[in-house]
Scaffold this motif. Structure first.
Motif, PDB file in Angstrom:
ATOM      1  N   HIS A   1      -6.133 -48.714 -47.345  1.00  0.00           N
ATOM      2  CA  HIS A   1      -7.579 -48.864 -47.531  1.00  0.00           C
ATOM      3  C   HIS A   1      -8.129 -50.154 -46.933  1.00  0.00           C
ATOM      4  O   HIS A   1      -9.232 -50.168 -46.403  1.00  0.00           O
ATOM      5  N   ALA A   2      -7.370 -51.234 -46.964  1.00  0.00           N
ATOM      6  CA  ALA A   2      -7.863 -52.513 -46.455  1.00  0.00           C
ATOM      7  C   ALA A   2      -7.917 -52.556 -44.927  1.00  0.00           C
ATOM      8  O   ALA A   2      -8.516 -53.472 -44.359  1.00  0.00           O
ATOM      9  N   THR A   3      -7.324 -51.586 -44.254  1.00  0.00           N
ATOM     10  CA  THR A   3      -7.287 -51.587 -42.790  1.00  0.00           C
ATOM     11  C   THR A   3      -8.225 -50.557 -42.166  1.00  0.00           C
ATOM     12  O   THR A   3      -8.242 -50.411 -40.944  1.00  0.00           O
ATOM     13  N   ILE A   4      -8.975 -49.847 -42.985  1.00  0.00           N
ATOM     14  CA  ILE A   4      -9.821 -48.771 -42.458  1.00  0.00           C
ATOM     15  C   ILE A   4     -11.024 -49.339 -41.718  1.00  0.00           C
ATOM     16  O   ILE A   4     -11.829 -50.082 -42.272  1.00  0.00           O
ATOM     17  N   ASP A   5     -11.096 -48.977 -40.436  1.00  0.00           N
ATOM     18  CA  ASP A   5     -12.237 -49.310 -39.597  1.00  0.00           C
ATOM     19  C   ASP A   5     -12.402 -48.181 -38.587  1.00  0.00           C
ATOM     20  O   ASP A   5     -11.637 -47.211 -38.598  1.00  0.00           O
ATOM     21  N   ALA A   6     -13.392 -48.292 -37.719  1.00  0.00           N
ATOM     22  CA  ALA A   6     -13.655 -47.228 -36.750  1.00  0.00           C
ATOM     23  C   ALA A   6     -12.442 -46.975 -35.860  1.00  0.00           C
ATOM     24  O   ALA A   6     -12.133 -45.831 -35.536  1.00  0.00           O
ATOM     25  N   ALA A   7     -11.734 -48.022 -35.475  1.00  0.00           N
ATOM     26  CA  ALA A   7     -10.564 -47.862 -34.614  1.00  0.00           C
ATOM     27  C   ALA A   7      -9.461 -47.089 -35.334  1.00  0.00           C
ATOM     28  O   ALA A   7      -8.800 -46.239 -34.737  1.00  0.00           O
ATOM     29  N   ALA A   8      -9.258 -47.362 -36.612  1.00  0.00           N
ATOM     30  CA  ALA A   8      -8.225 -46.652 -37.387  1.00  0.00           C
ATOM     31  C   ALA A   8      -8.563 -45.171 -37.511  1.00  0.00           C
ATOM     32  O   ALA A   8      -7.668 -44.323 -37.488  1.00  0.00           O
ATOM     33  N   LEU A   9      -9.838 -44.842 -37.627  1.00  0.00           N
ATOM     34  CA  LEU A   9     -10.246 -43.448 -37.764  1.00  0.00           C
ATOM     35  C   LEU A   9     -10.277 -42.704 -36.433  1.00  0.00           C
ATOM     36  O   LEU A   9     -10.230 -41.475 -36.410  1.00  0.00           O
ATOM     37  N   ALA A  10     -10.321 -43.439 -35.329  1.00  0.00           N
ATOM     38  CA  ALA A  10     -10.433 -42.816 -34.013  1.00  0.00           C
ATOM     39  C   ALA A  10      -9.251 -41.908 -33.684  1.00  0.00           C
ATOM     40  O   ALA A  10      -9.392 -40.957 -32.919  1.00  0.00           O
ATOM     41  N   SER A  11      -8.088 -42.170 -34.284  1.00  0.00           N
ATOM     42  CA  SER A  11      -6.906 -41.352 -33.989  1.00  0.00           C
ATOM     43  C   SER A  11      -6.873 -40.054 -34.793  1.00  0.00           C
ATOM     44  O   SER A  11      -6.013 -39.208 -34.556  1.00  0.00           O
ATOM     45  N   LEU A  12      -7.803 -39.886 -35.722  1.00  0.00           N
ATOM     46  CA  LEU A  12      -7.843 -38.683 -36.554  1.00  0.00           C
ATOM     47  C   LEU A  12      -8.832 -37.682 -35.966  1.00  0.00           C
ATOM     48  O   LEU A  12      -9.811 -38.074 -35.331  1.00  0.00           O
TER      49      LEU A  12
ATOM     50  N   GLY B   1      -2.128 -42.800 -58.286  1.00  0.00           N
ATOM     51  CA  GLY B   1      -2.544 -41.949 -59.391  1.00  0.00           C
ATOM     52  C   GLY B   1      -3.838 -42.454 -59.999  1.00  0.00           C
ATOM     53  O   GLY B   1      -4.527 -43.297 -59.406  1.00  0.00           O
ATOM     54  N   PRO B   2      -4.155 -41.982 -61.192  1.00  0.00           N
ATOM     55  CA  PRO B   2      -5.439 -42.320 -61.819  1.00  0.00           C
ATOM     56  C   PRO B   2      -5.676 -43.813 -62.031  1.00  0.00           C
ATOM     57  O   PRO B   2      -6.819 -44.263 -62.018  1.00  0.00           O
ATOM     58  N   ALA B   3      -4.634 -44.599 -62.200  1.00  0.00           N
ATOM     59  CA  ALA B   3      -4.816 -46.032 -62.440  1.00  0.00           C
ATOM     60  C   ALA B   3      -4.966 -46.830 -61.148  1.00  0.00           C
ATOM     61  O   ALA B   3      -5.216 -48.018 -61.181  1.00  0.00           O
ATOM     62  N   CYS B   4      -4.830 -46.175 -60.012  1.00  0.00           N
ATOM     63  CA  CYS B   4      -4.926 -46.831 -58.704  1.00  0.00           C
ATOM     64  C   CYS B   4      -6.299 -46.532 -58.105  1.00  0.00           C
ATOM     65  O   CYS B   4      -6.760 -45.398 -58.148  1.00  0.00           O
ATOM     66  N   ASN B   5      -6.941 -47.539 -57.531  1.00  0.00           N
ATOM     67  CA  ASN B   5      -8.257 -47.298 -56.942  1.00  0.00           C
ATOM     68  C   ASN B   5      -8.264 -47.349 -55.409  1.00  0.00           C
ATOM     69  O   ASN B   5      -9.318 -47.371 -54.795  1.00  0.00           O
ATOM     70  N   ALA B   6      -7.096 -47.352 -54.786  1.00  0.00           N
ATOM     71  CA  ALA B   6      -7.031 -47.405 -53.322  1.00  0.00           C
ATOM     72  C   ALA B   6      -7.678 -46.178 -52.682  1.00  0.00           C
ATOM     73  O   ALA B   6      -8.308 -46.294 -51.635  1.00  0.00           O
ATOM     74  N   ALA B   7      -7.523 -45.005 -53.293  1.00  0.00           N
ATOM     75  CA  ALA B   7      -8.135 -43.794 -52.730  1.00  0.00           C
ATOM     76  C   ALA B   7      -9.660 -43.893 -52.783  1.00  0.00           C
ATOM     77  O   ALA B   7     -10.341 -43.514 -51.820  1.00  0.00           O
ATOM     78  N   ALA B   8     -10.199 -44.408 -53.876  1.00  0.00           N
ATOM     79  CA  ALA B   8     -11.655 -44.566 -53.997  1.00  0.00           C
ATOM     80  C   ALA B   8     -12.168 -45.593 -52.995  1.00  0.00           C
ATOM     81  O   ALA B   8     -13.200 -45.374 -52.339  1.00  0.00           O
ATOM     82  N   LYS B   9     -11.451 -46.701 -52.837  1.00  0.00           N
ATOM     83  CA  LYS B   9     -11.859 -47.721 -51.866  1.00  0.00           C
ATOM     84  C   LYS B   9     -11.801 -47.161 -50.446  1.00  0.00           C
ATOM     85  O   LYS B   9     -12.697 -47.391 -49.639  1.00  0.00           O
TER      86      LYS B   9
END
Length: 109
Positions: free
Chosen positions: A38-49, A61-69
């Protein structure tokens, strides 16, 4: 788990994104998922998808907020996104398969 059922029956192109660390990804991830901390997500990271893919983020899991971020950042960048509630813990609890190994570099995807 509804996410898996939807992925199997939907004509929509999905990309599962592990928003955990590369080390956590290597220890176990959903088959076919990409490592997208999550901390590395930028336009360049998404460009390969795939441009039209619905990105589905997950973390521990539910106690982790990385998916929400991660989902919030992806949405800020204008890409369609959903969060998989329950994370890899729920995936494993349902008995679904898990792969192990290092992430593929984004420029090789």
């Amino acid at each position: 788990m509804r996410t898996r059922t939807t992925m199997q029956s939907s004509p929509v192109v999905w990309s599962q994104c592990s928003t955990r660390s590369p080390e956590a990804y290597a220890a176990g991830h959903i088959p076919g998922a990409v490592s997208l901390p999550h901390a590395t997500i930028d336009a360049a990271a998404l460009a390969s998808l795939p441009a039209r893919a619905l990105l589905v983020t997950y973390c521990w899991g539910p106690a982790c907020n990385a998916a929400a971020k991660g989902a919030a950042r992806i949405a800020e960048l204008g890409r369609p996104v959903k969060e998989m509630i329950g994370g890899i813990d729920a995936w494993r609890a349902e008995g679904f398969p898990v792969e192990h190994g290092q992430p593929v570099p984004s420029d090789a995807a």
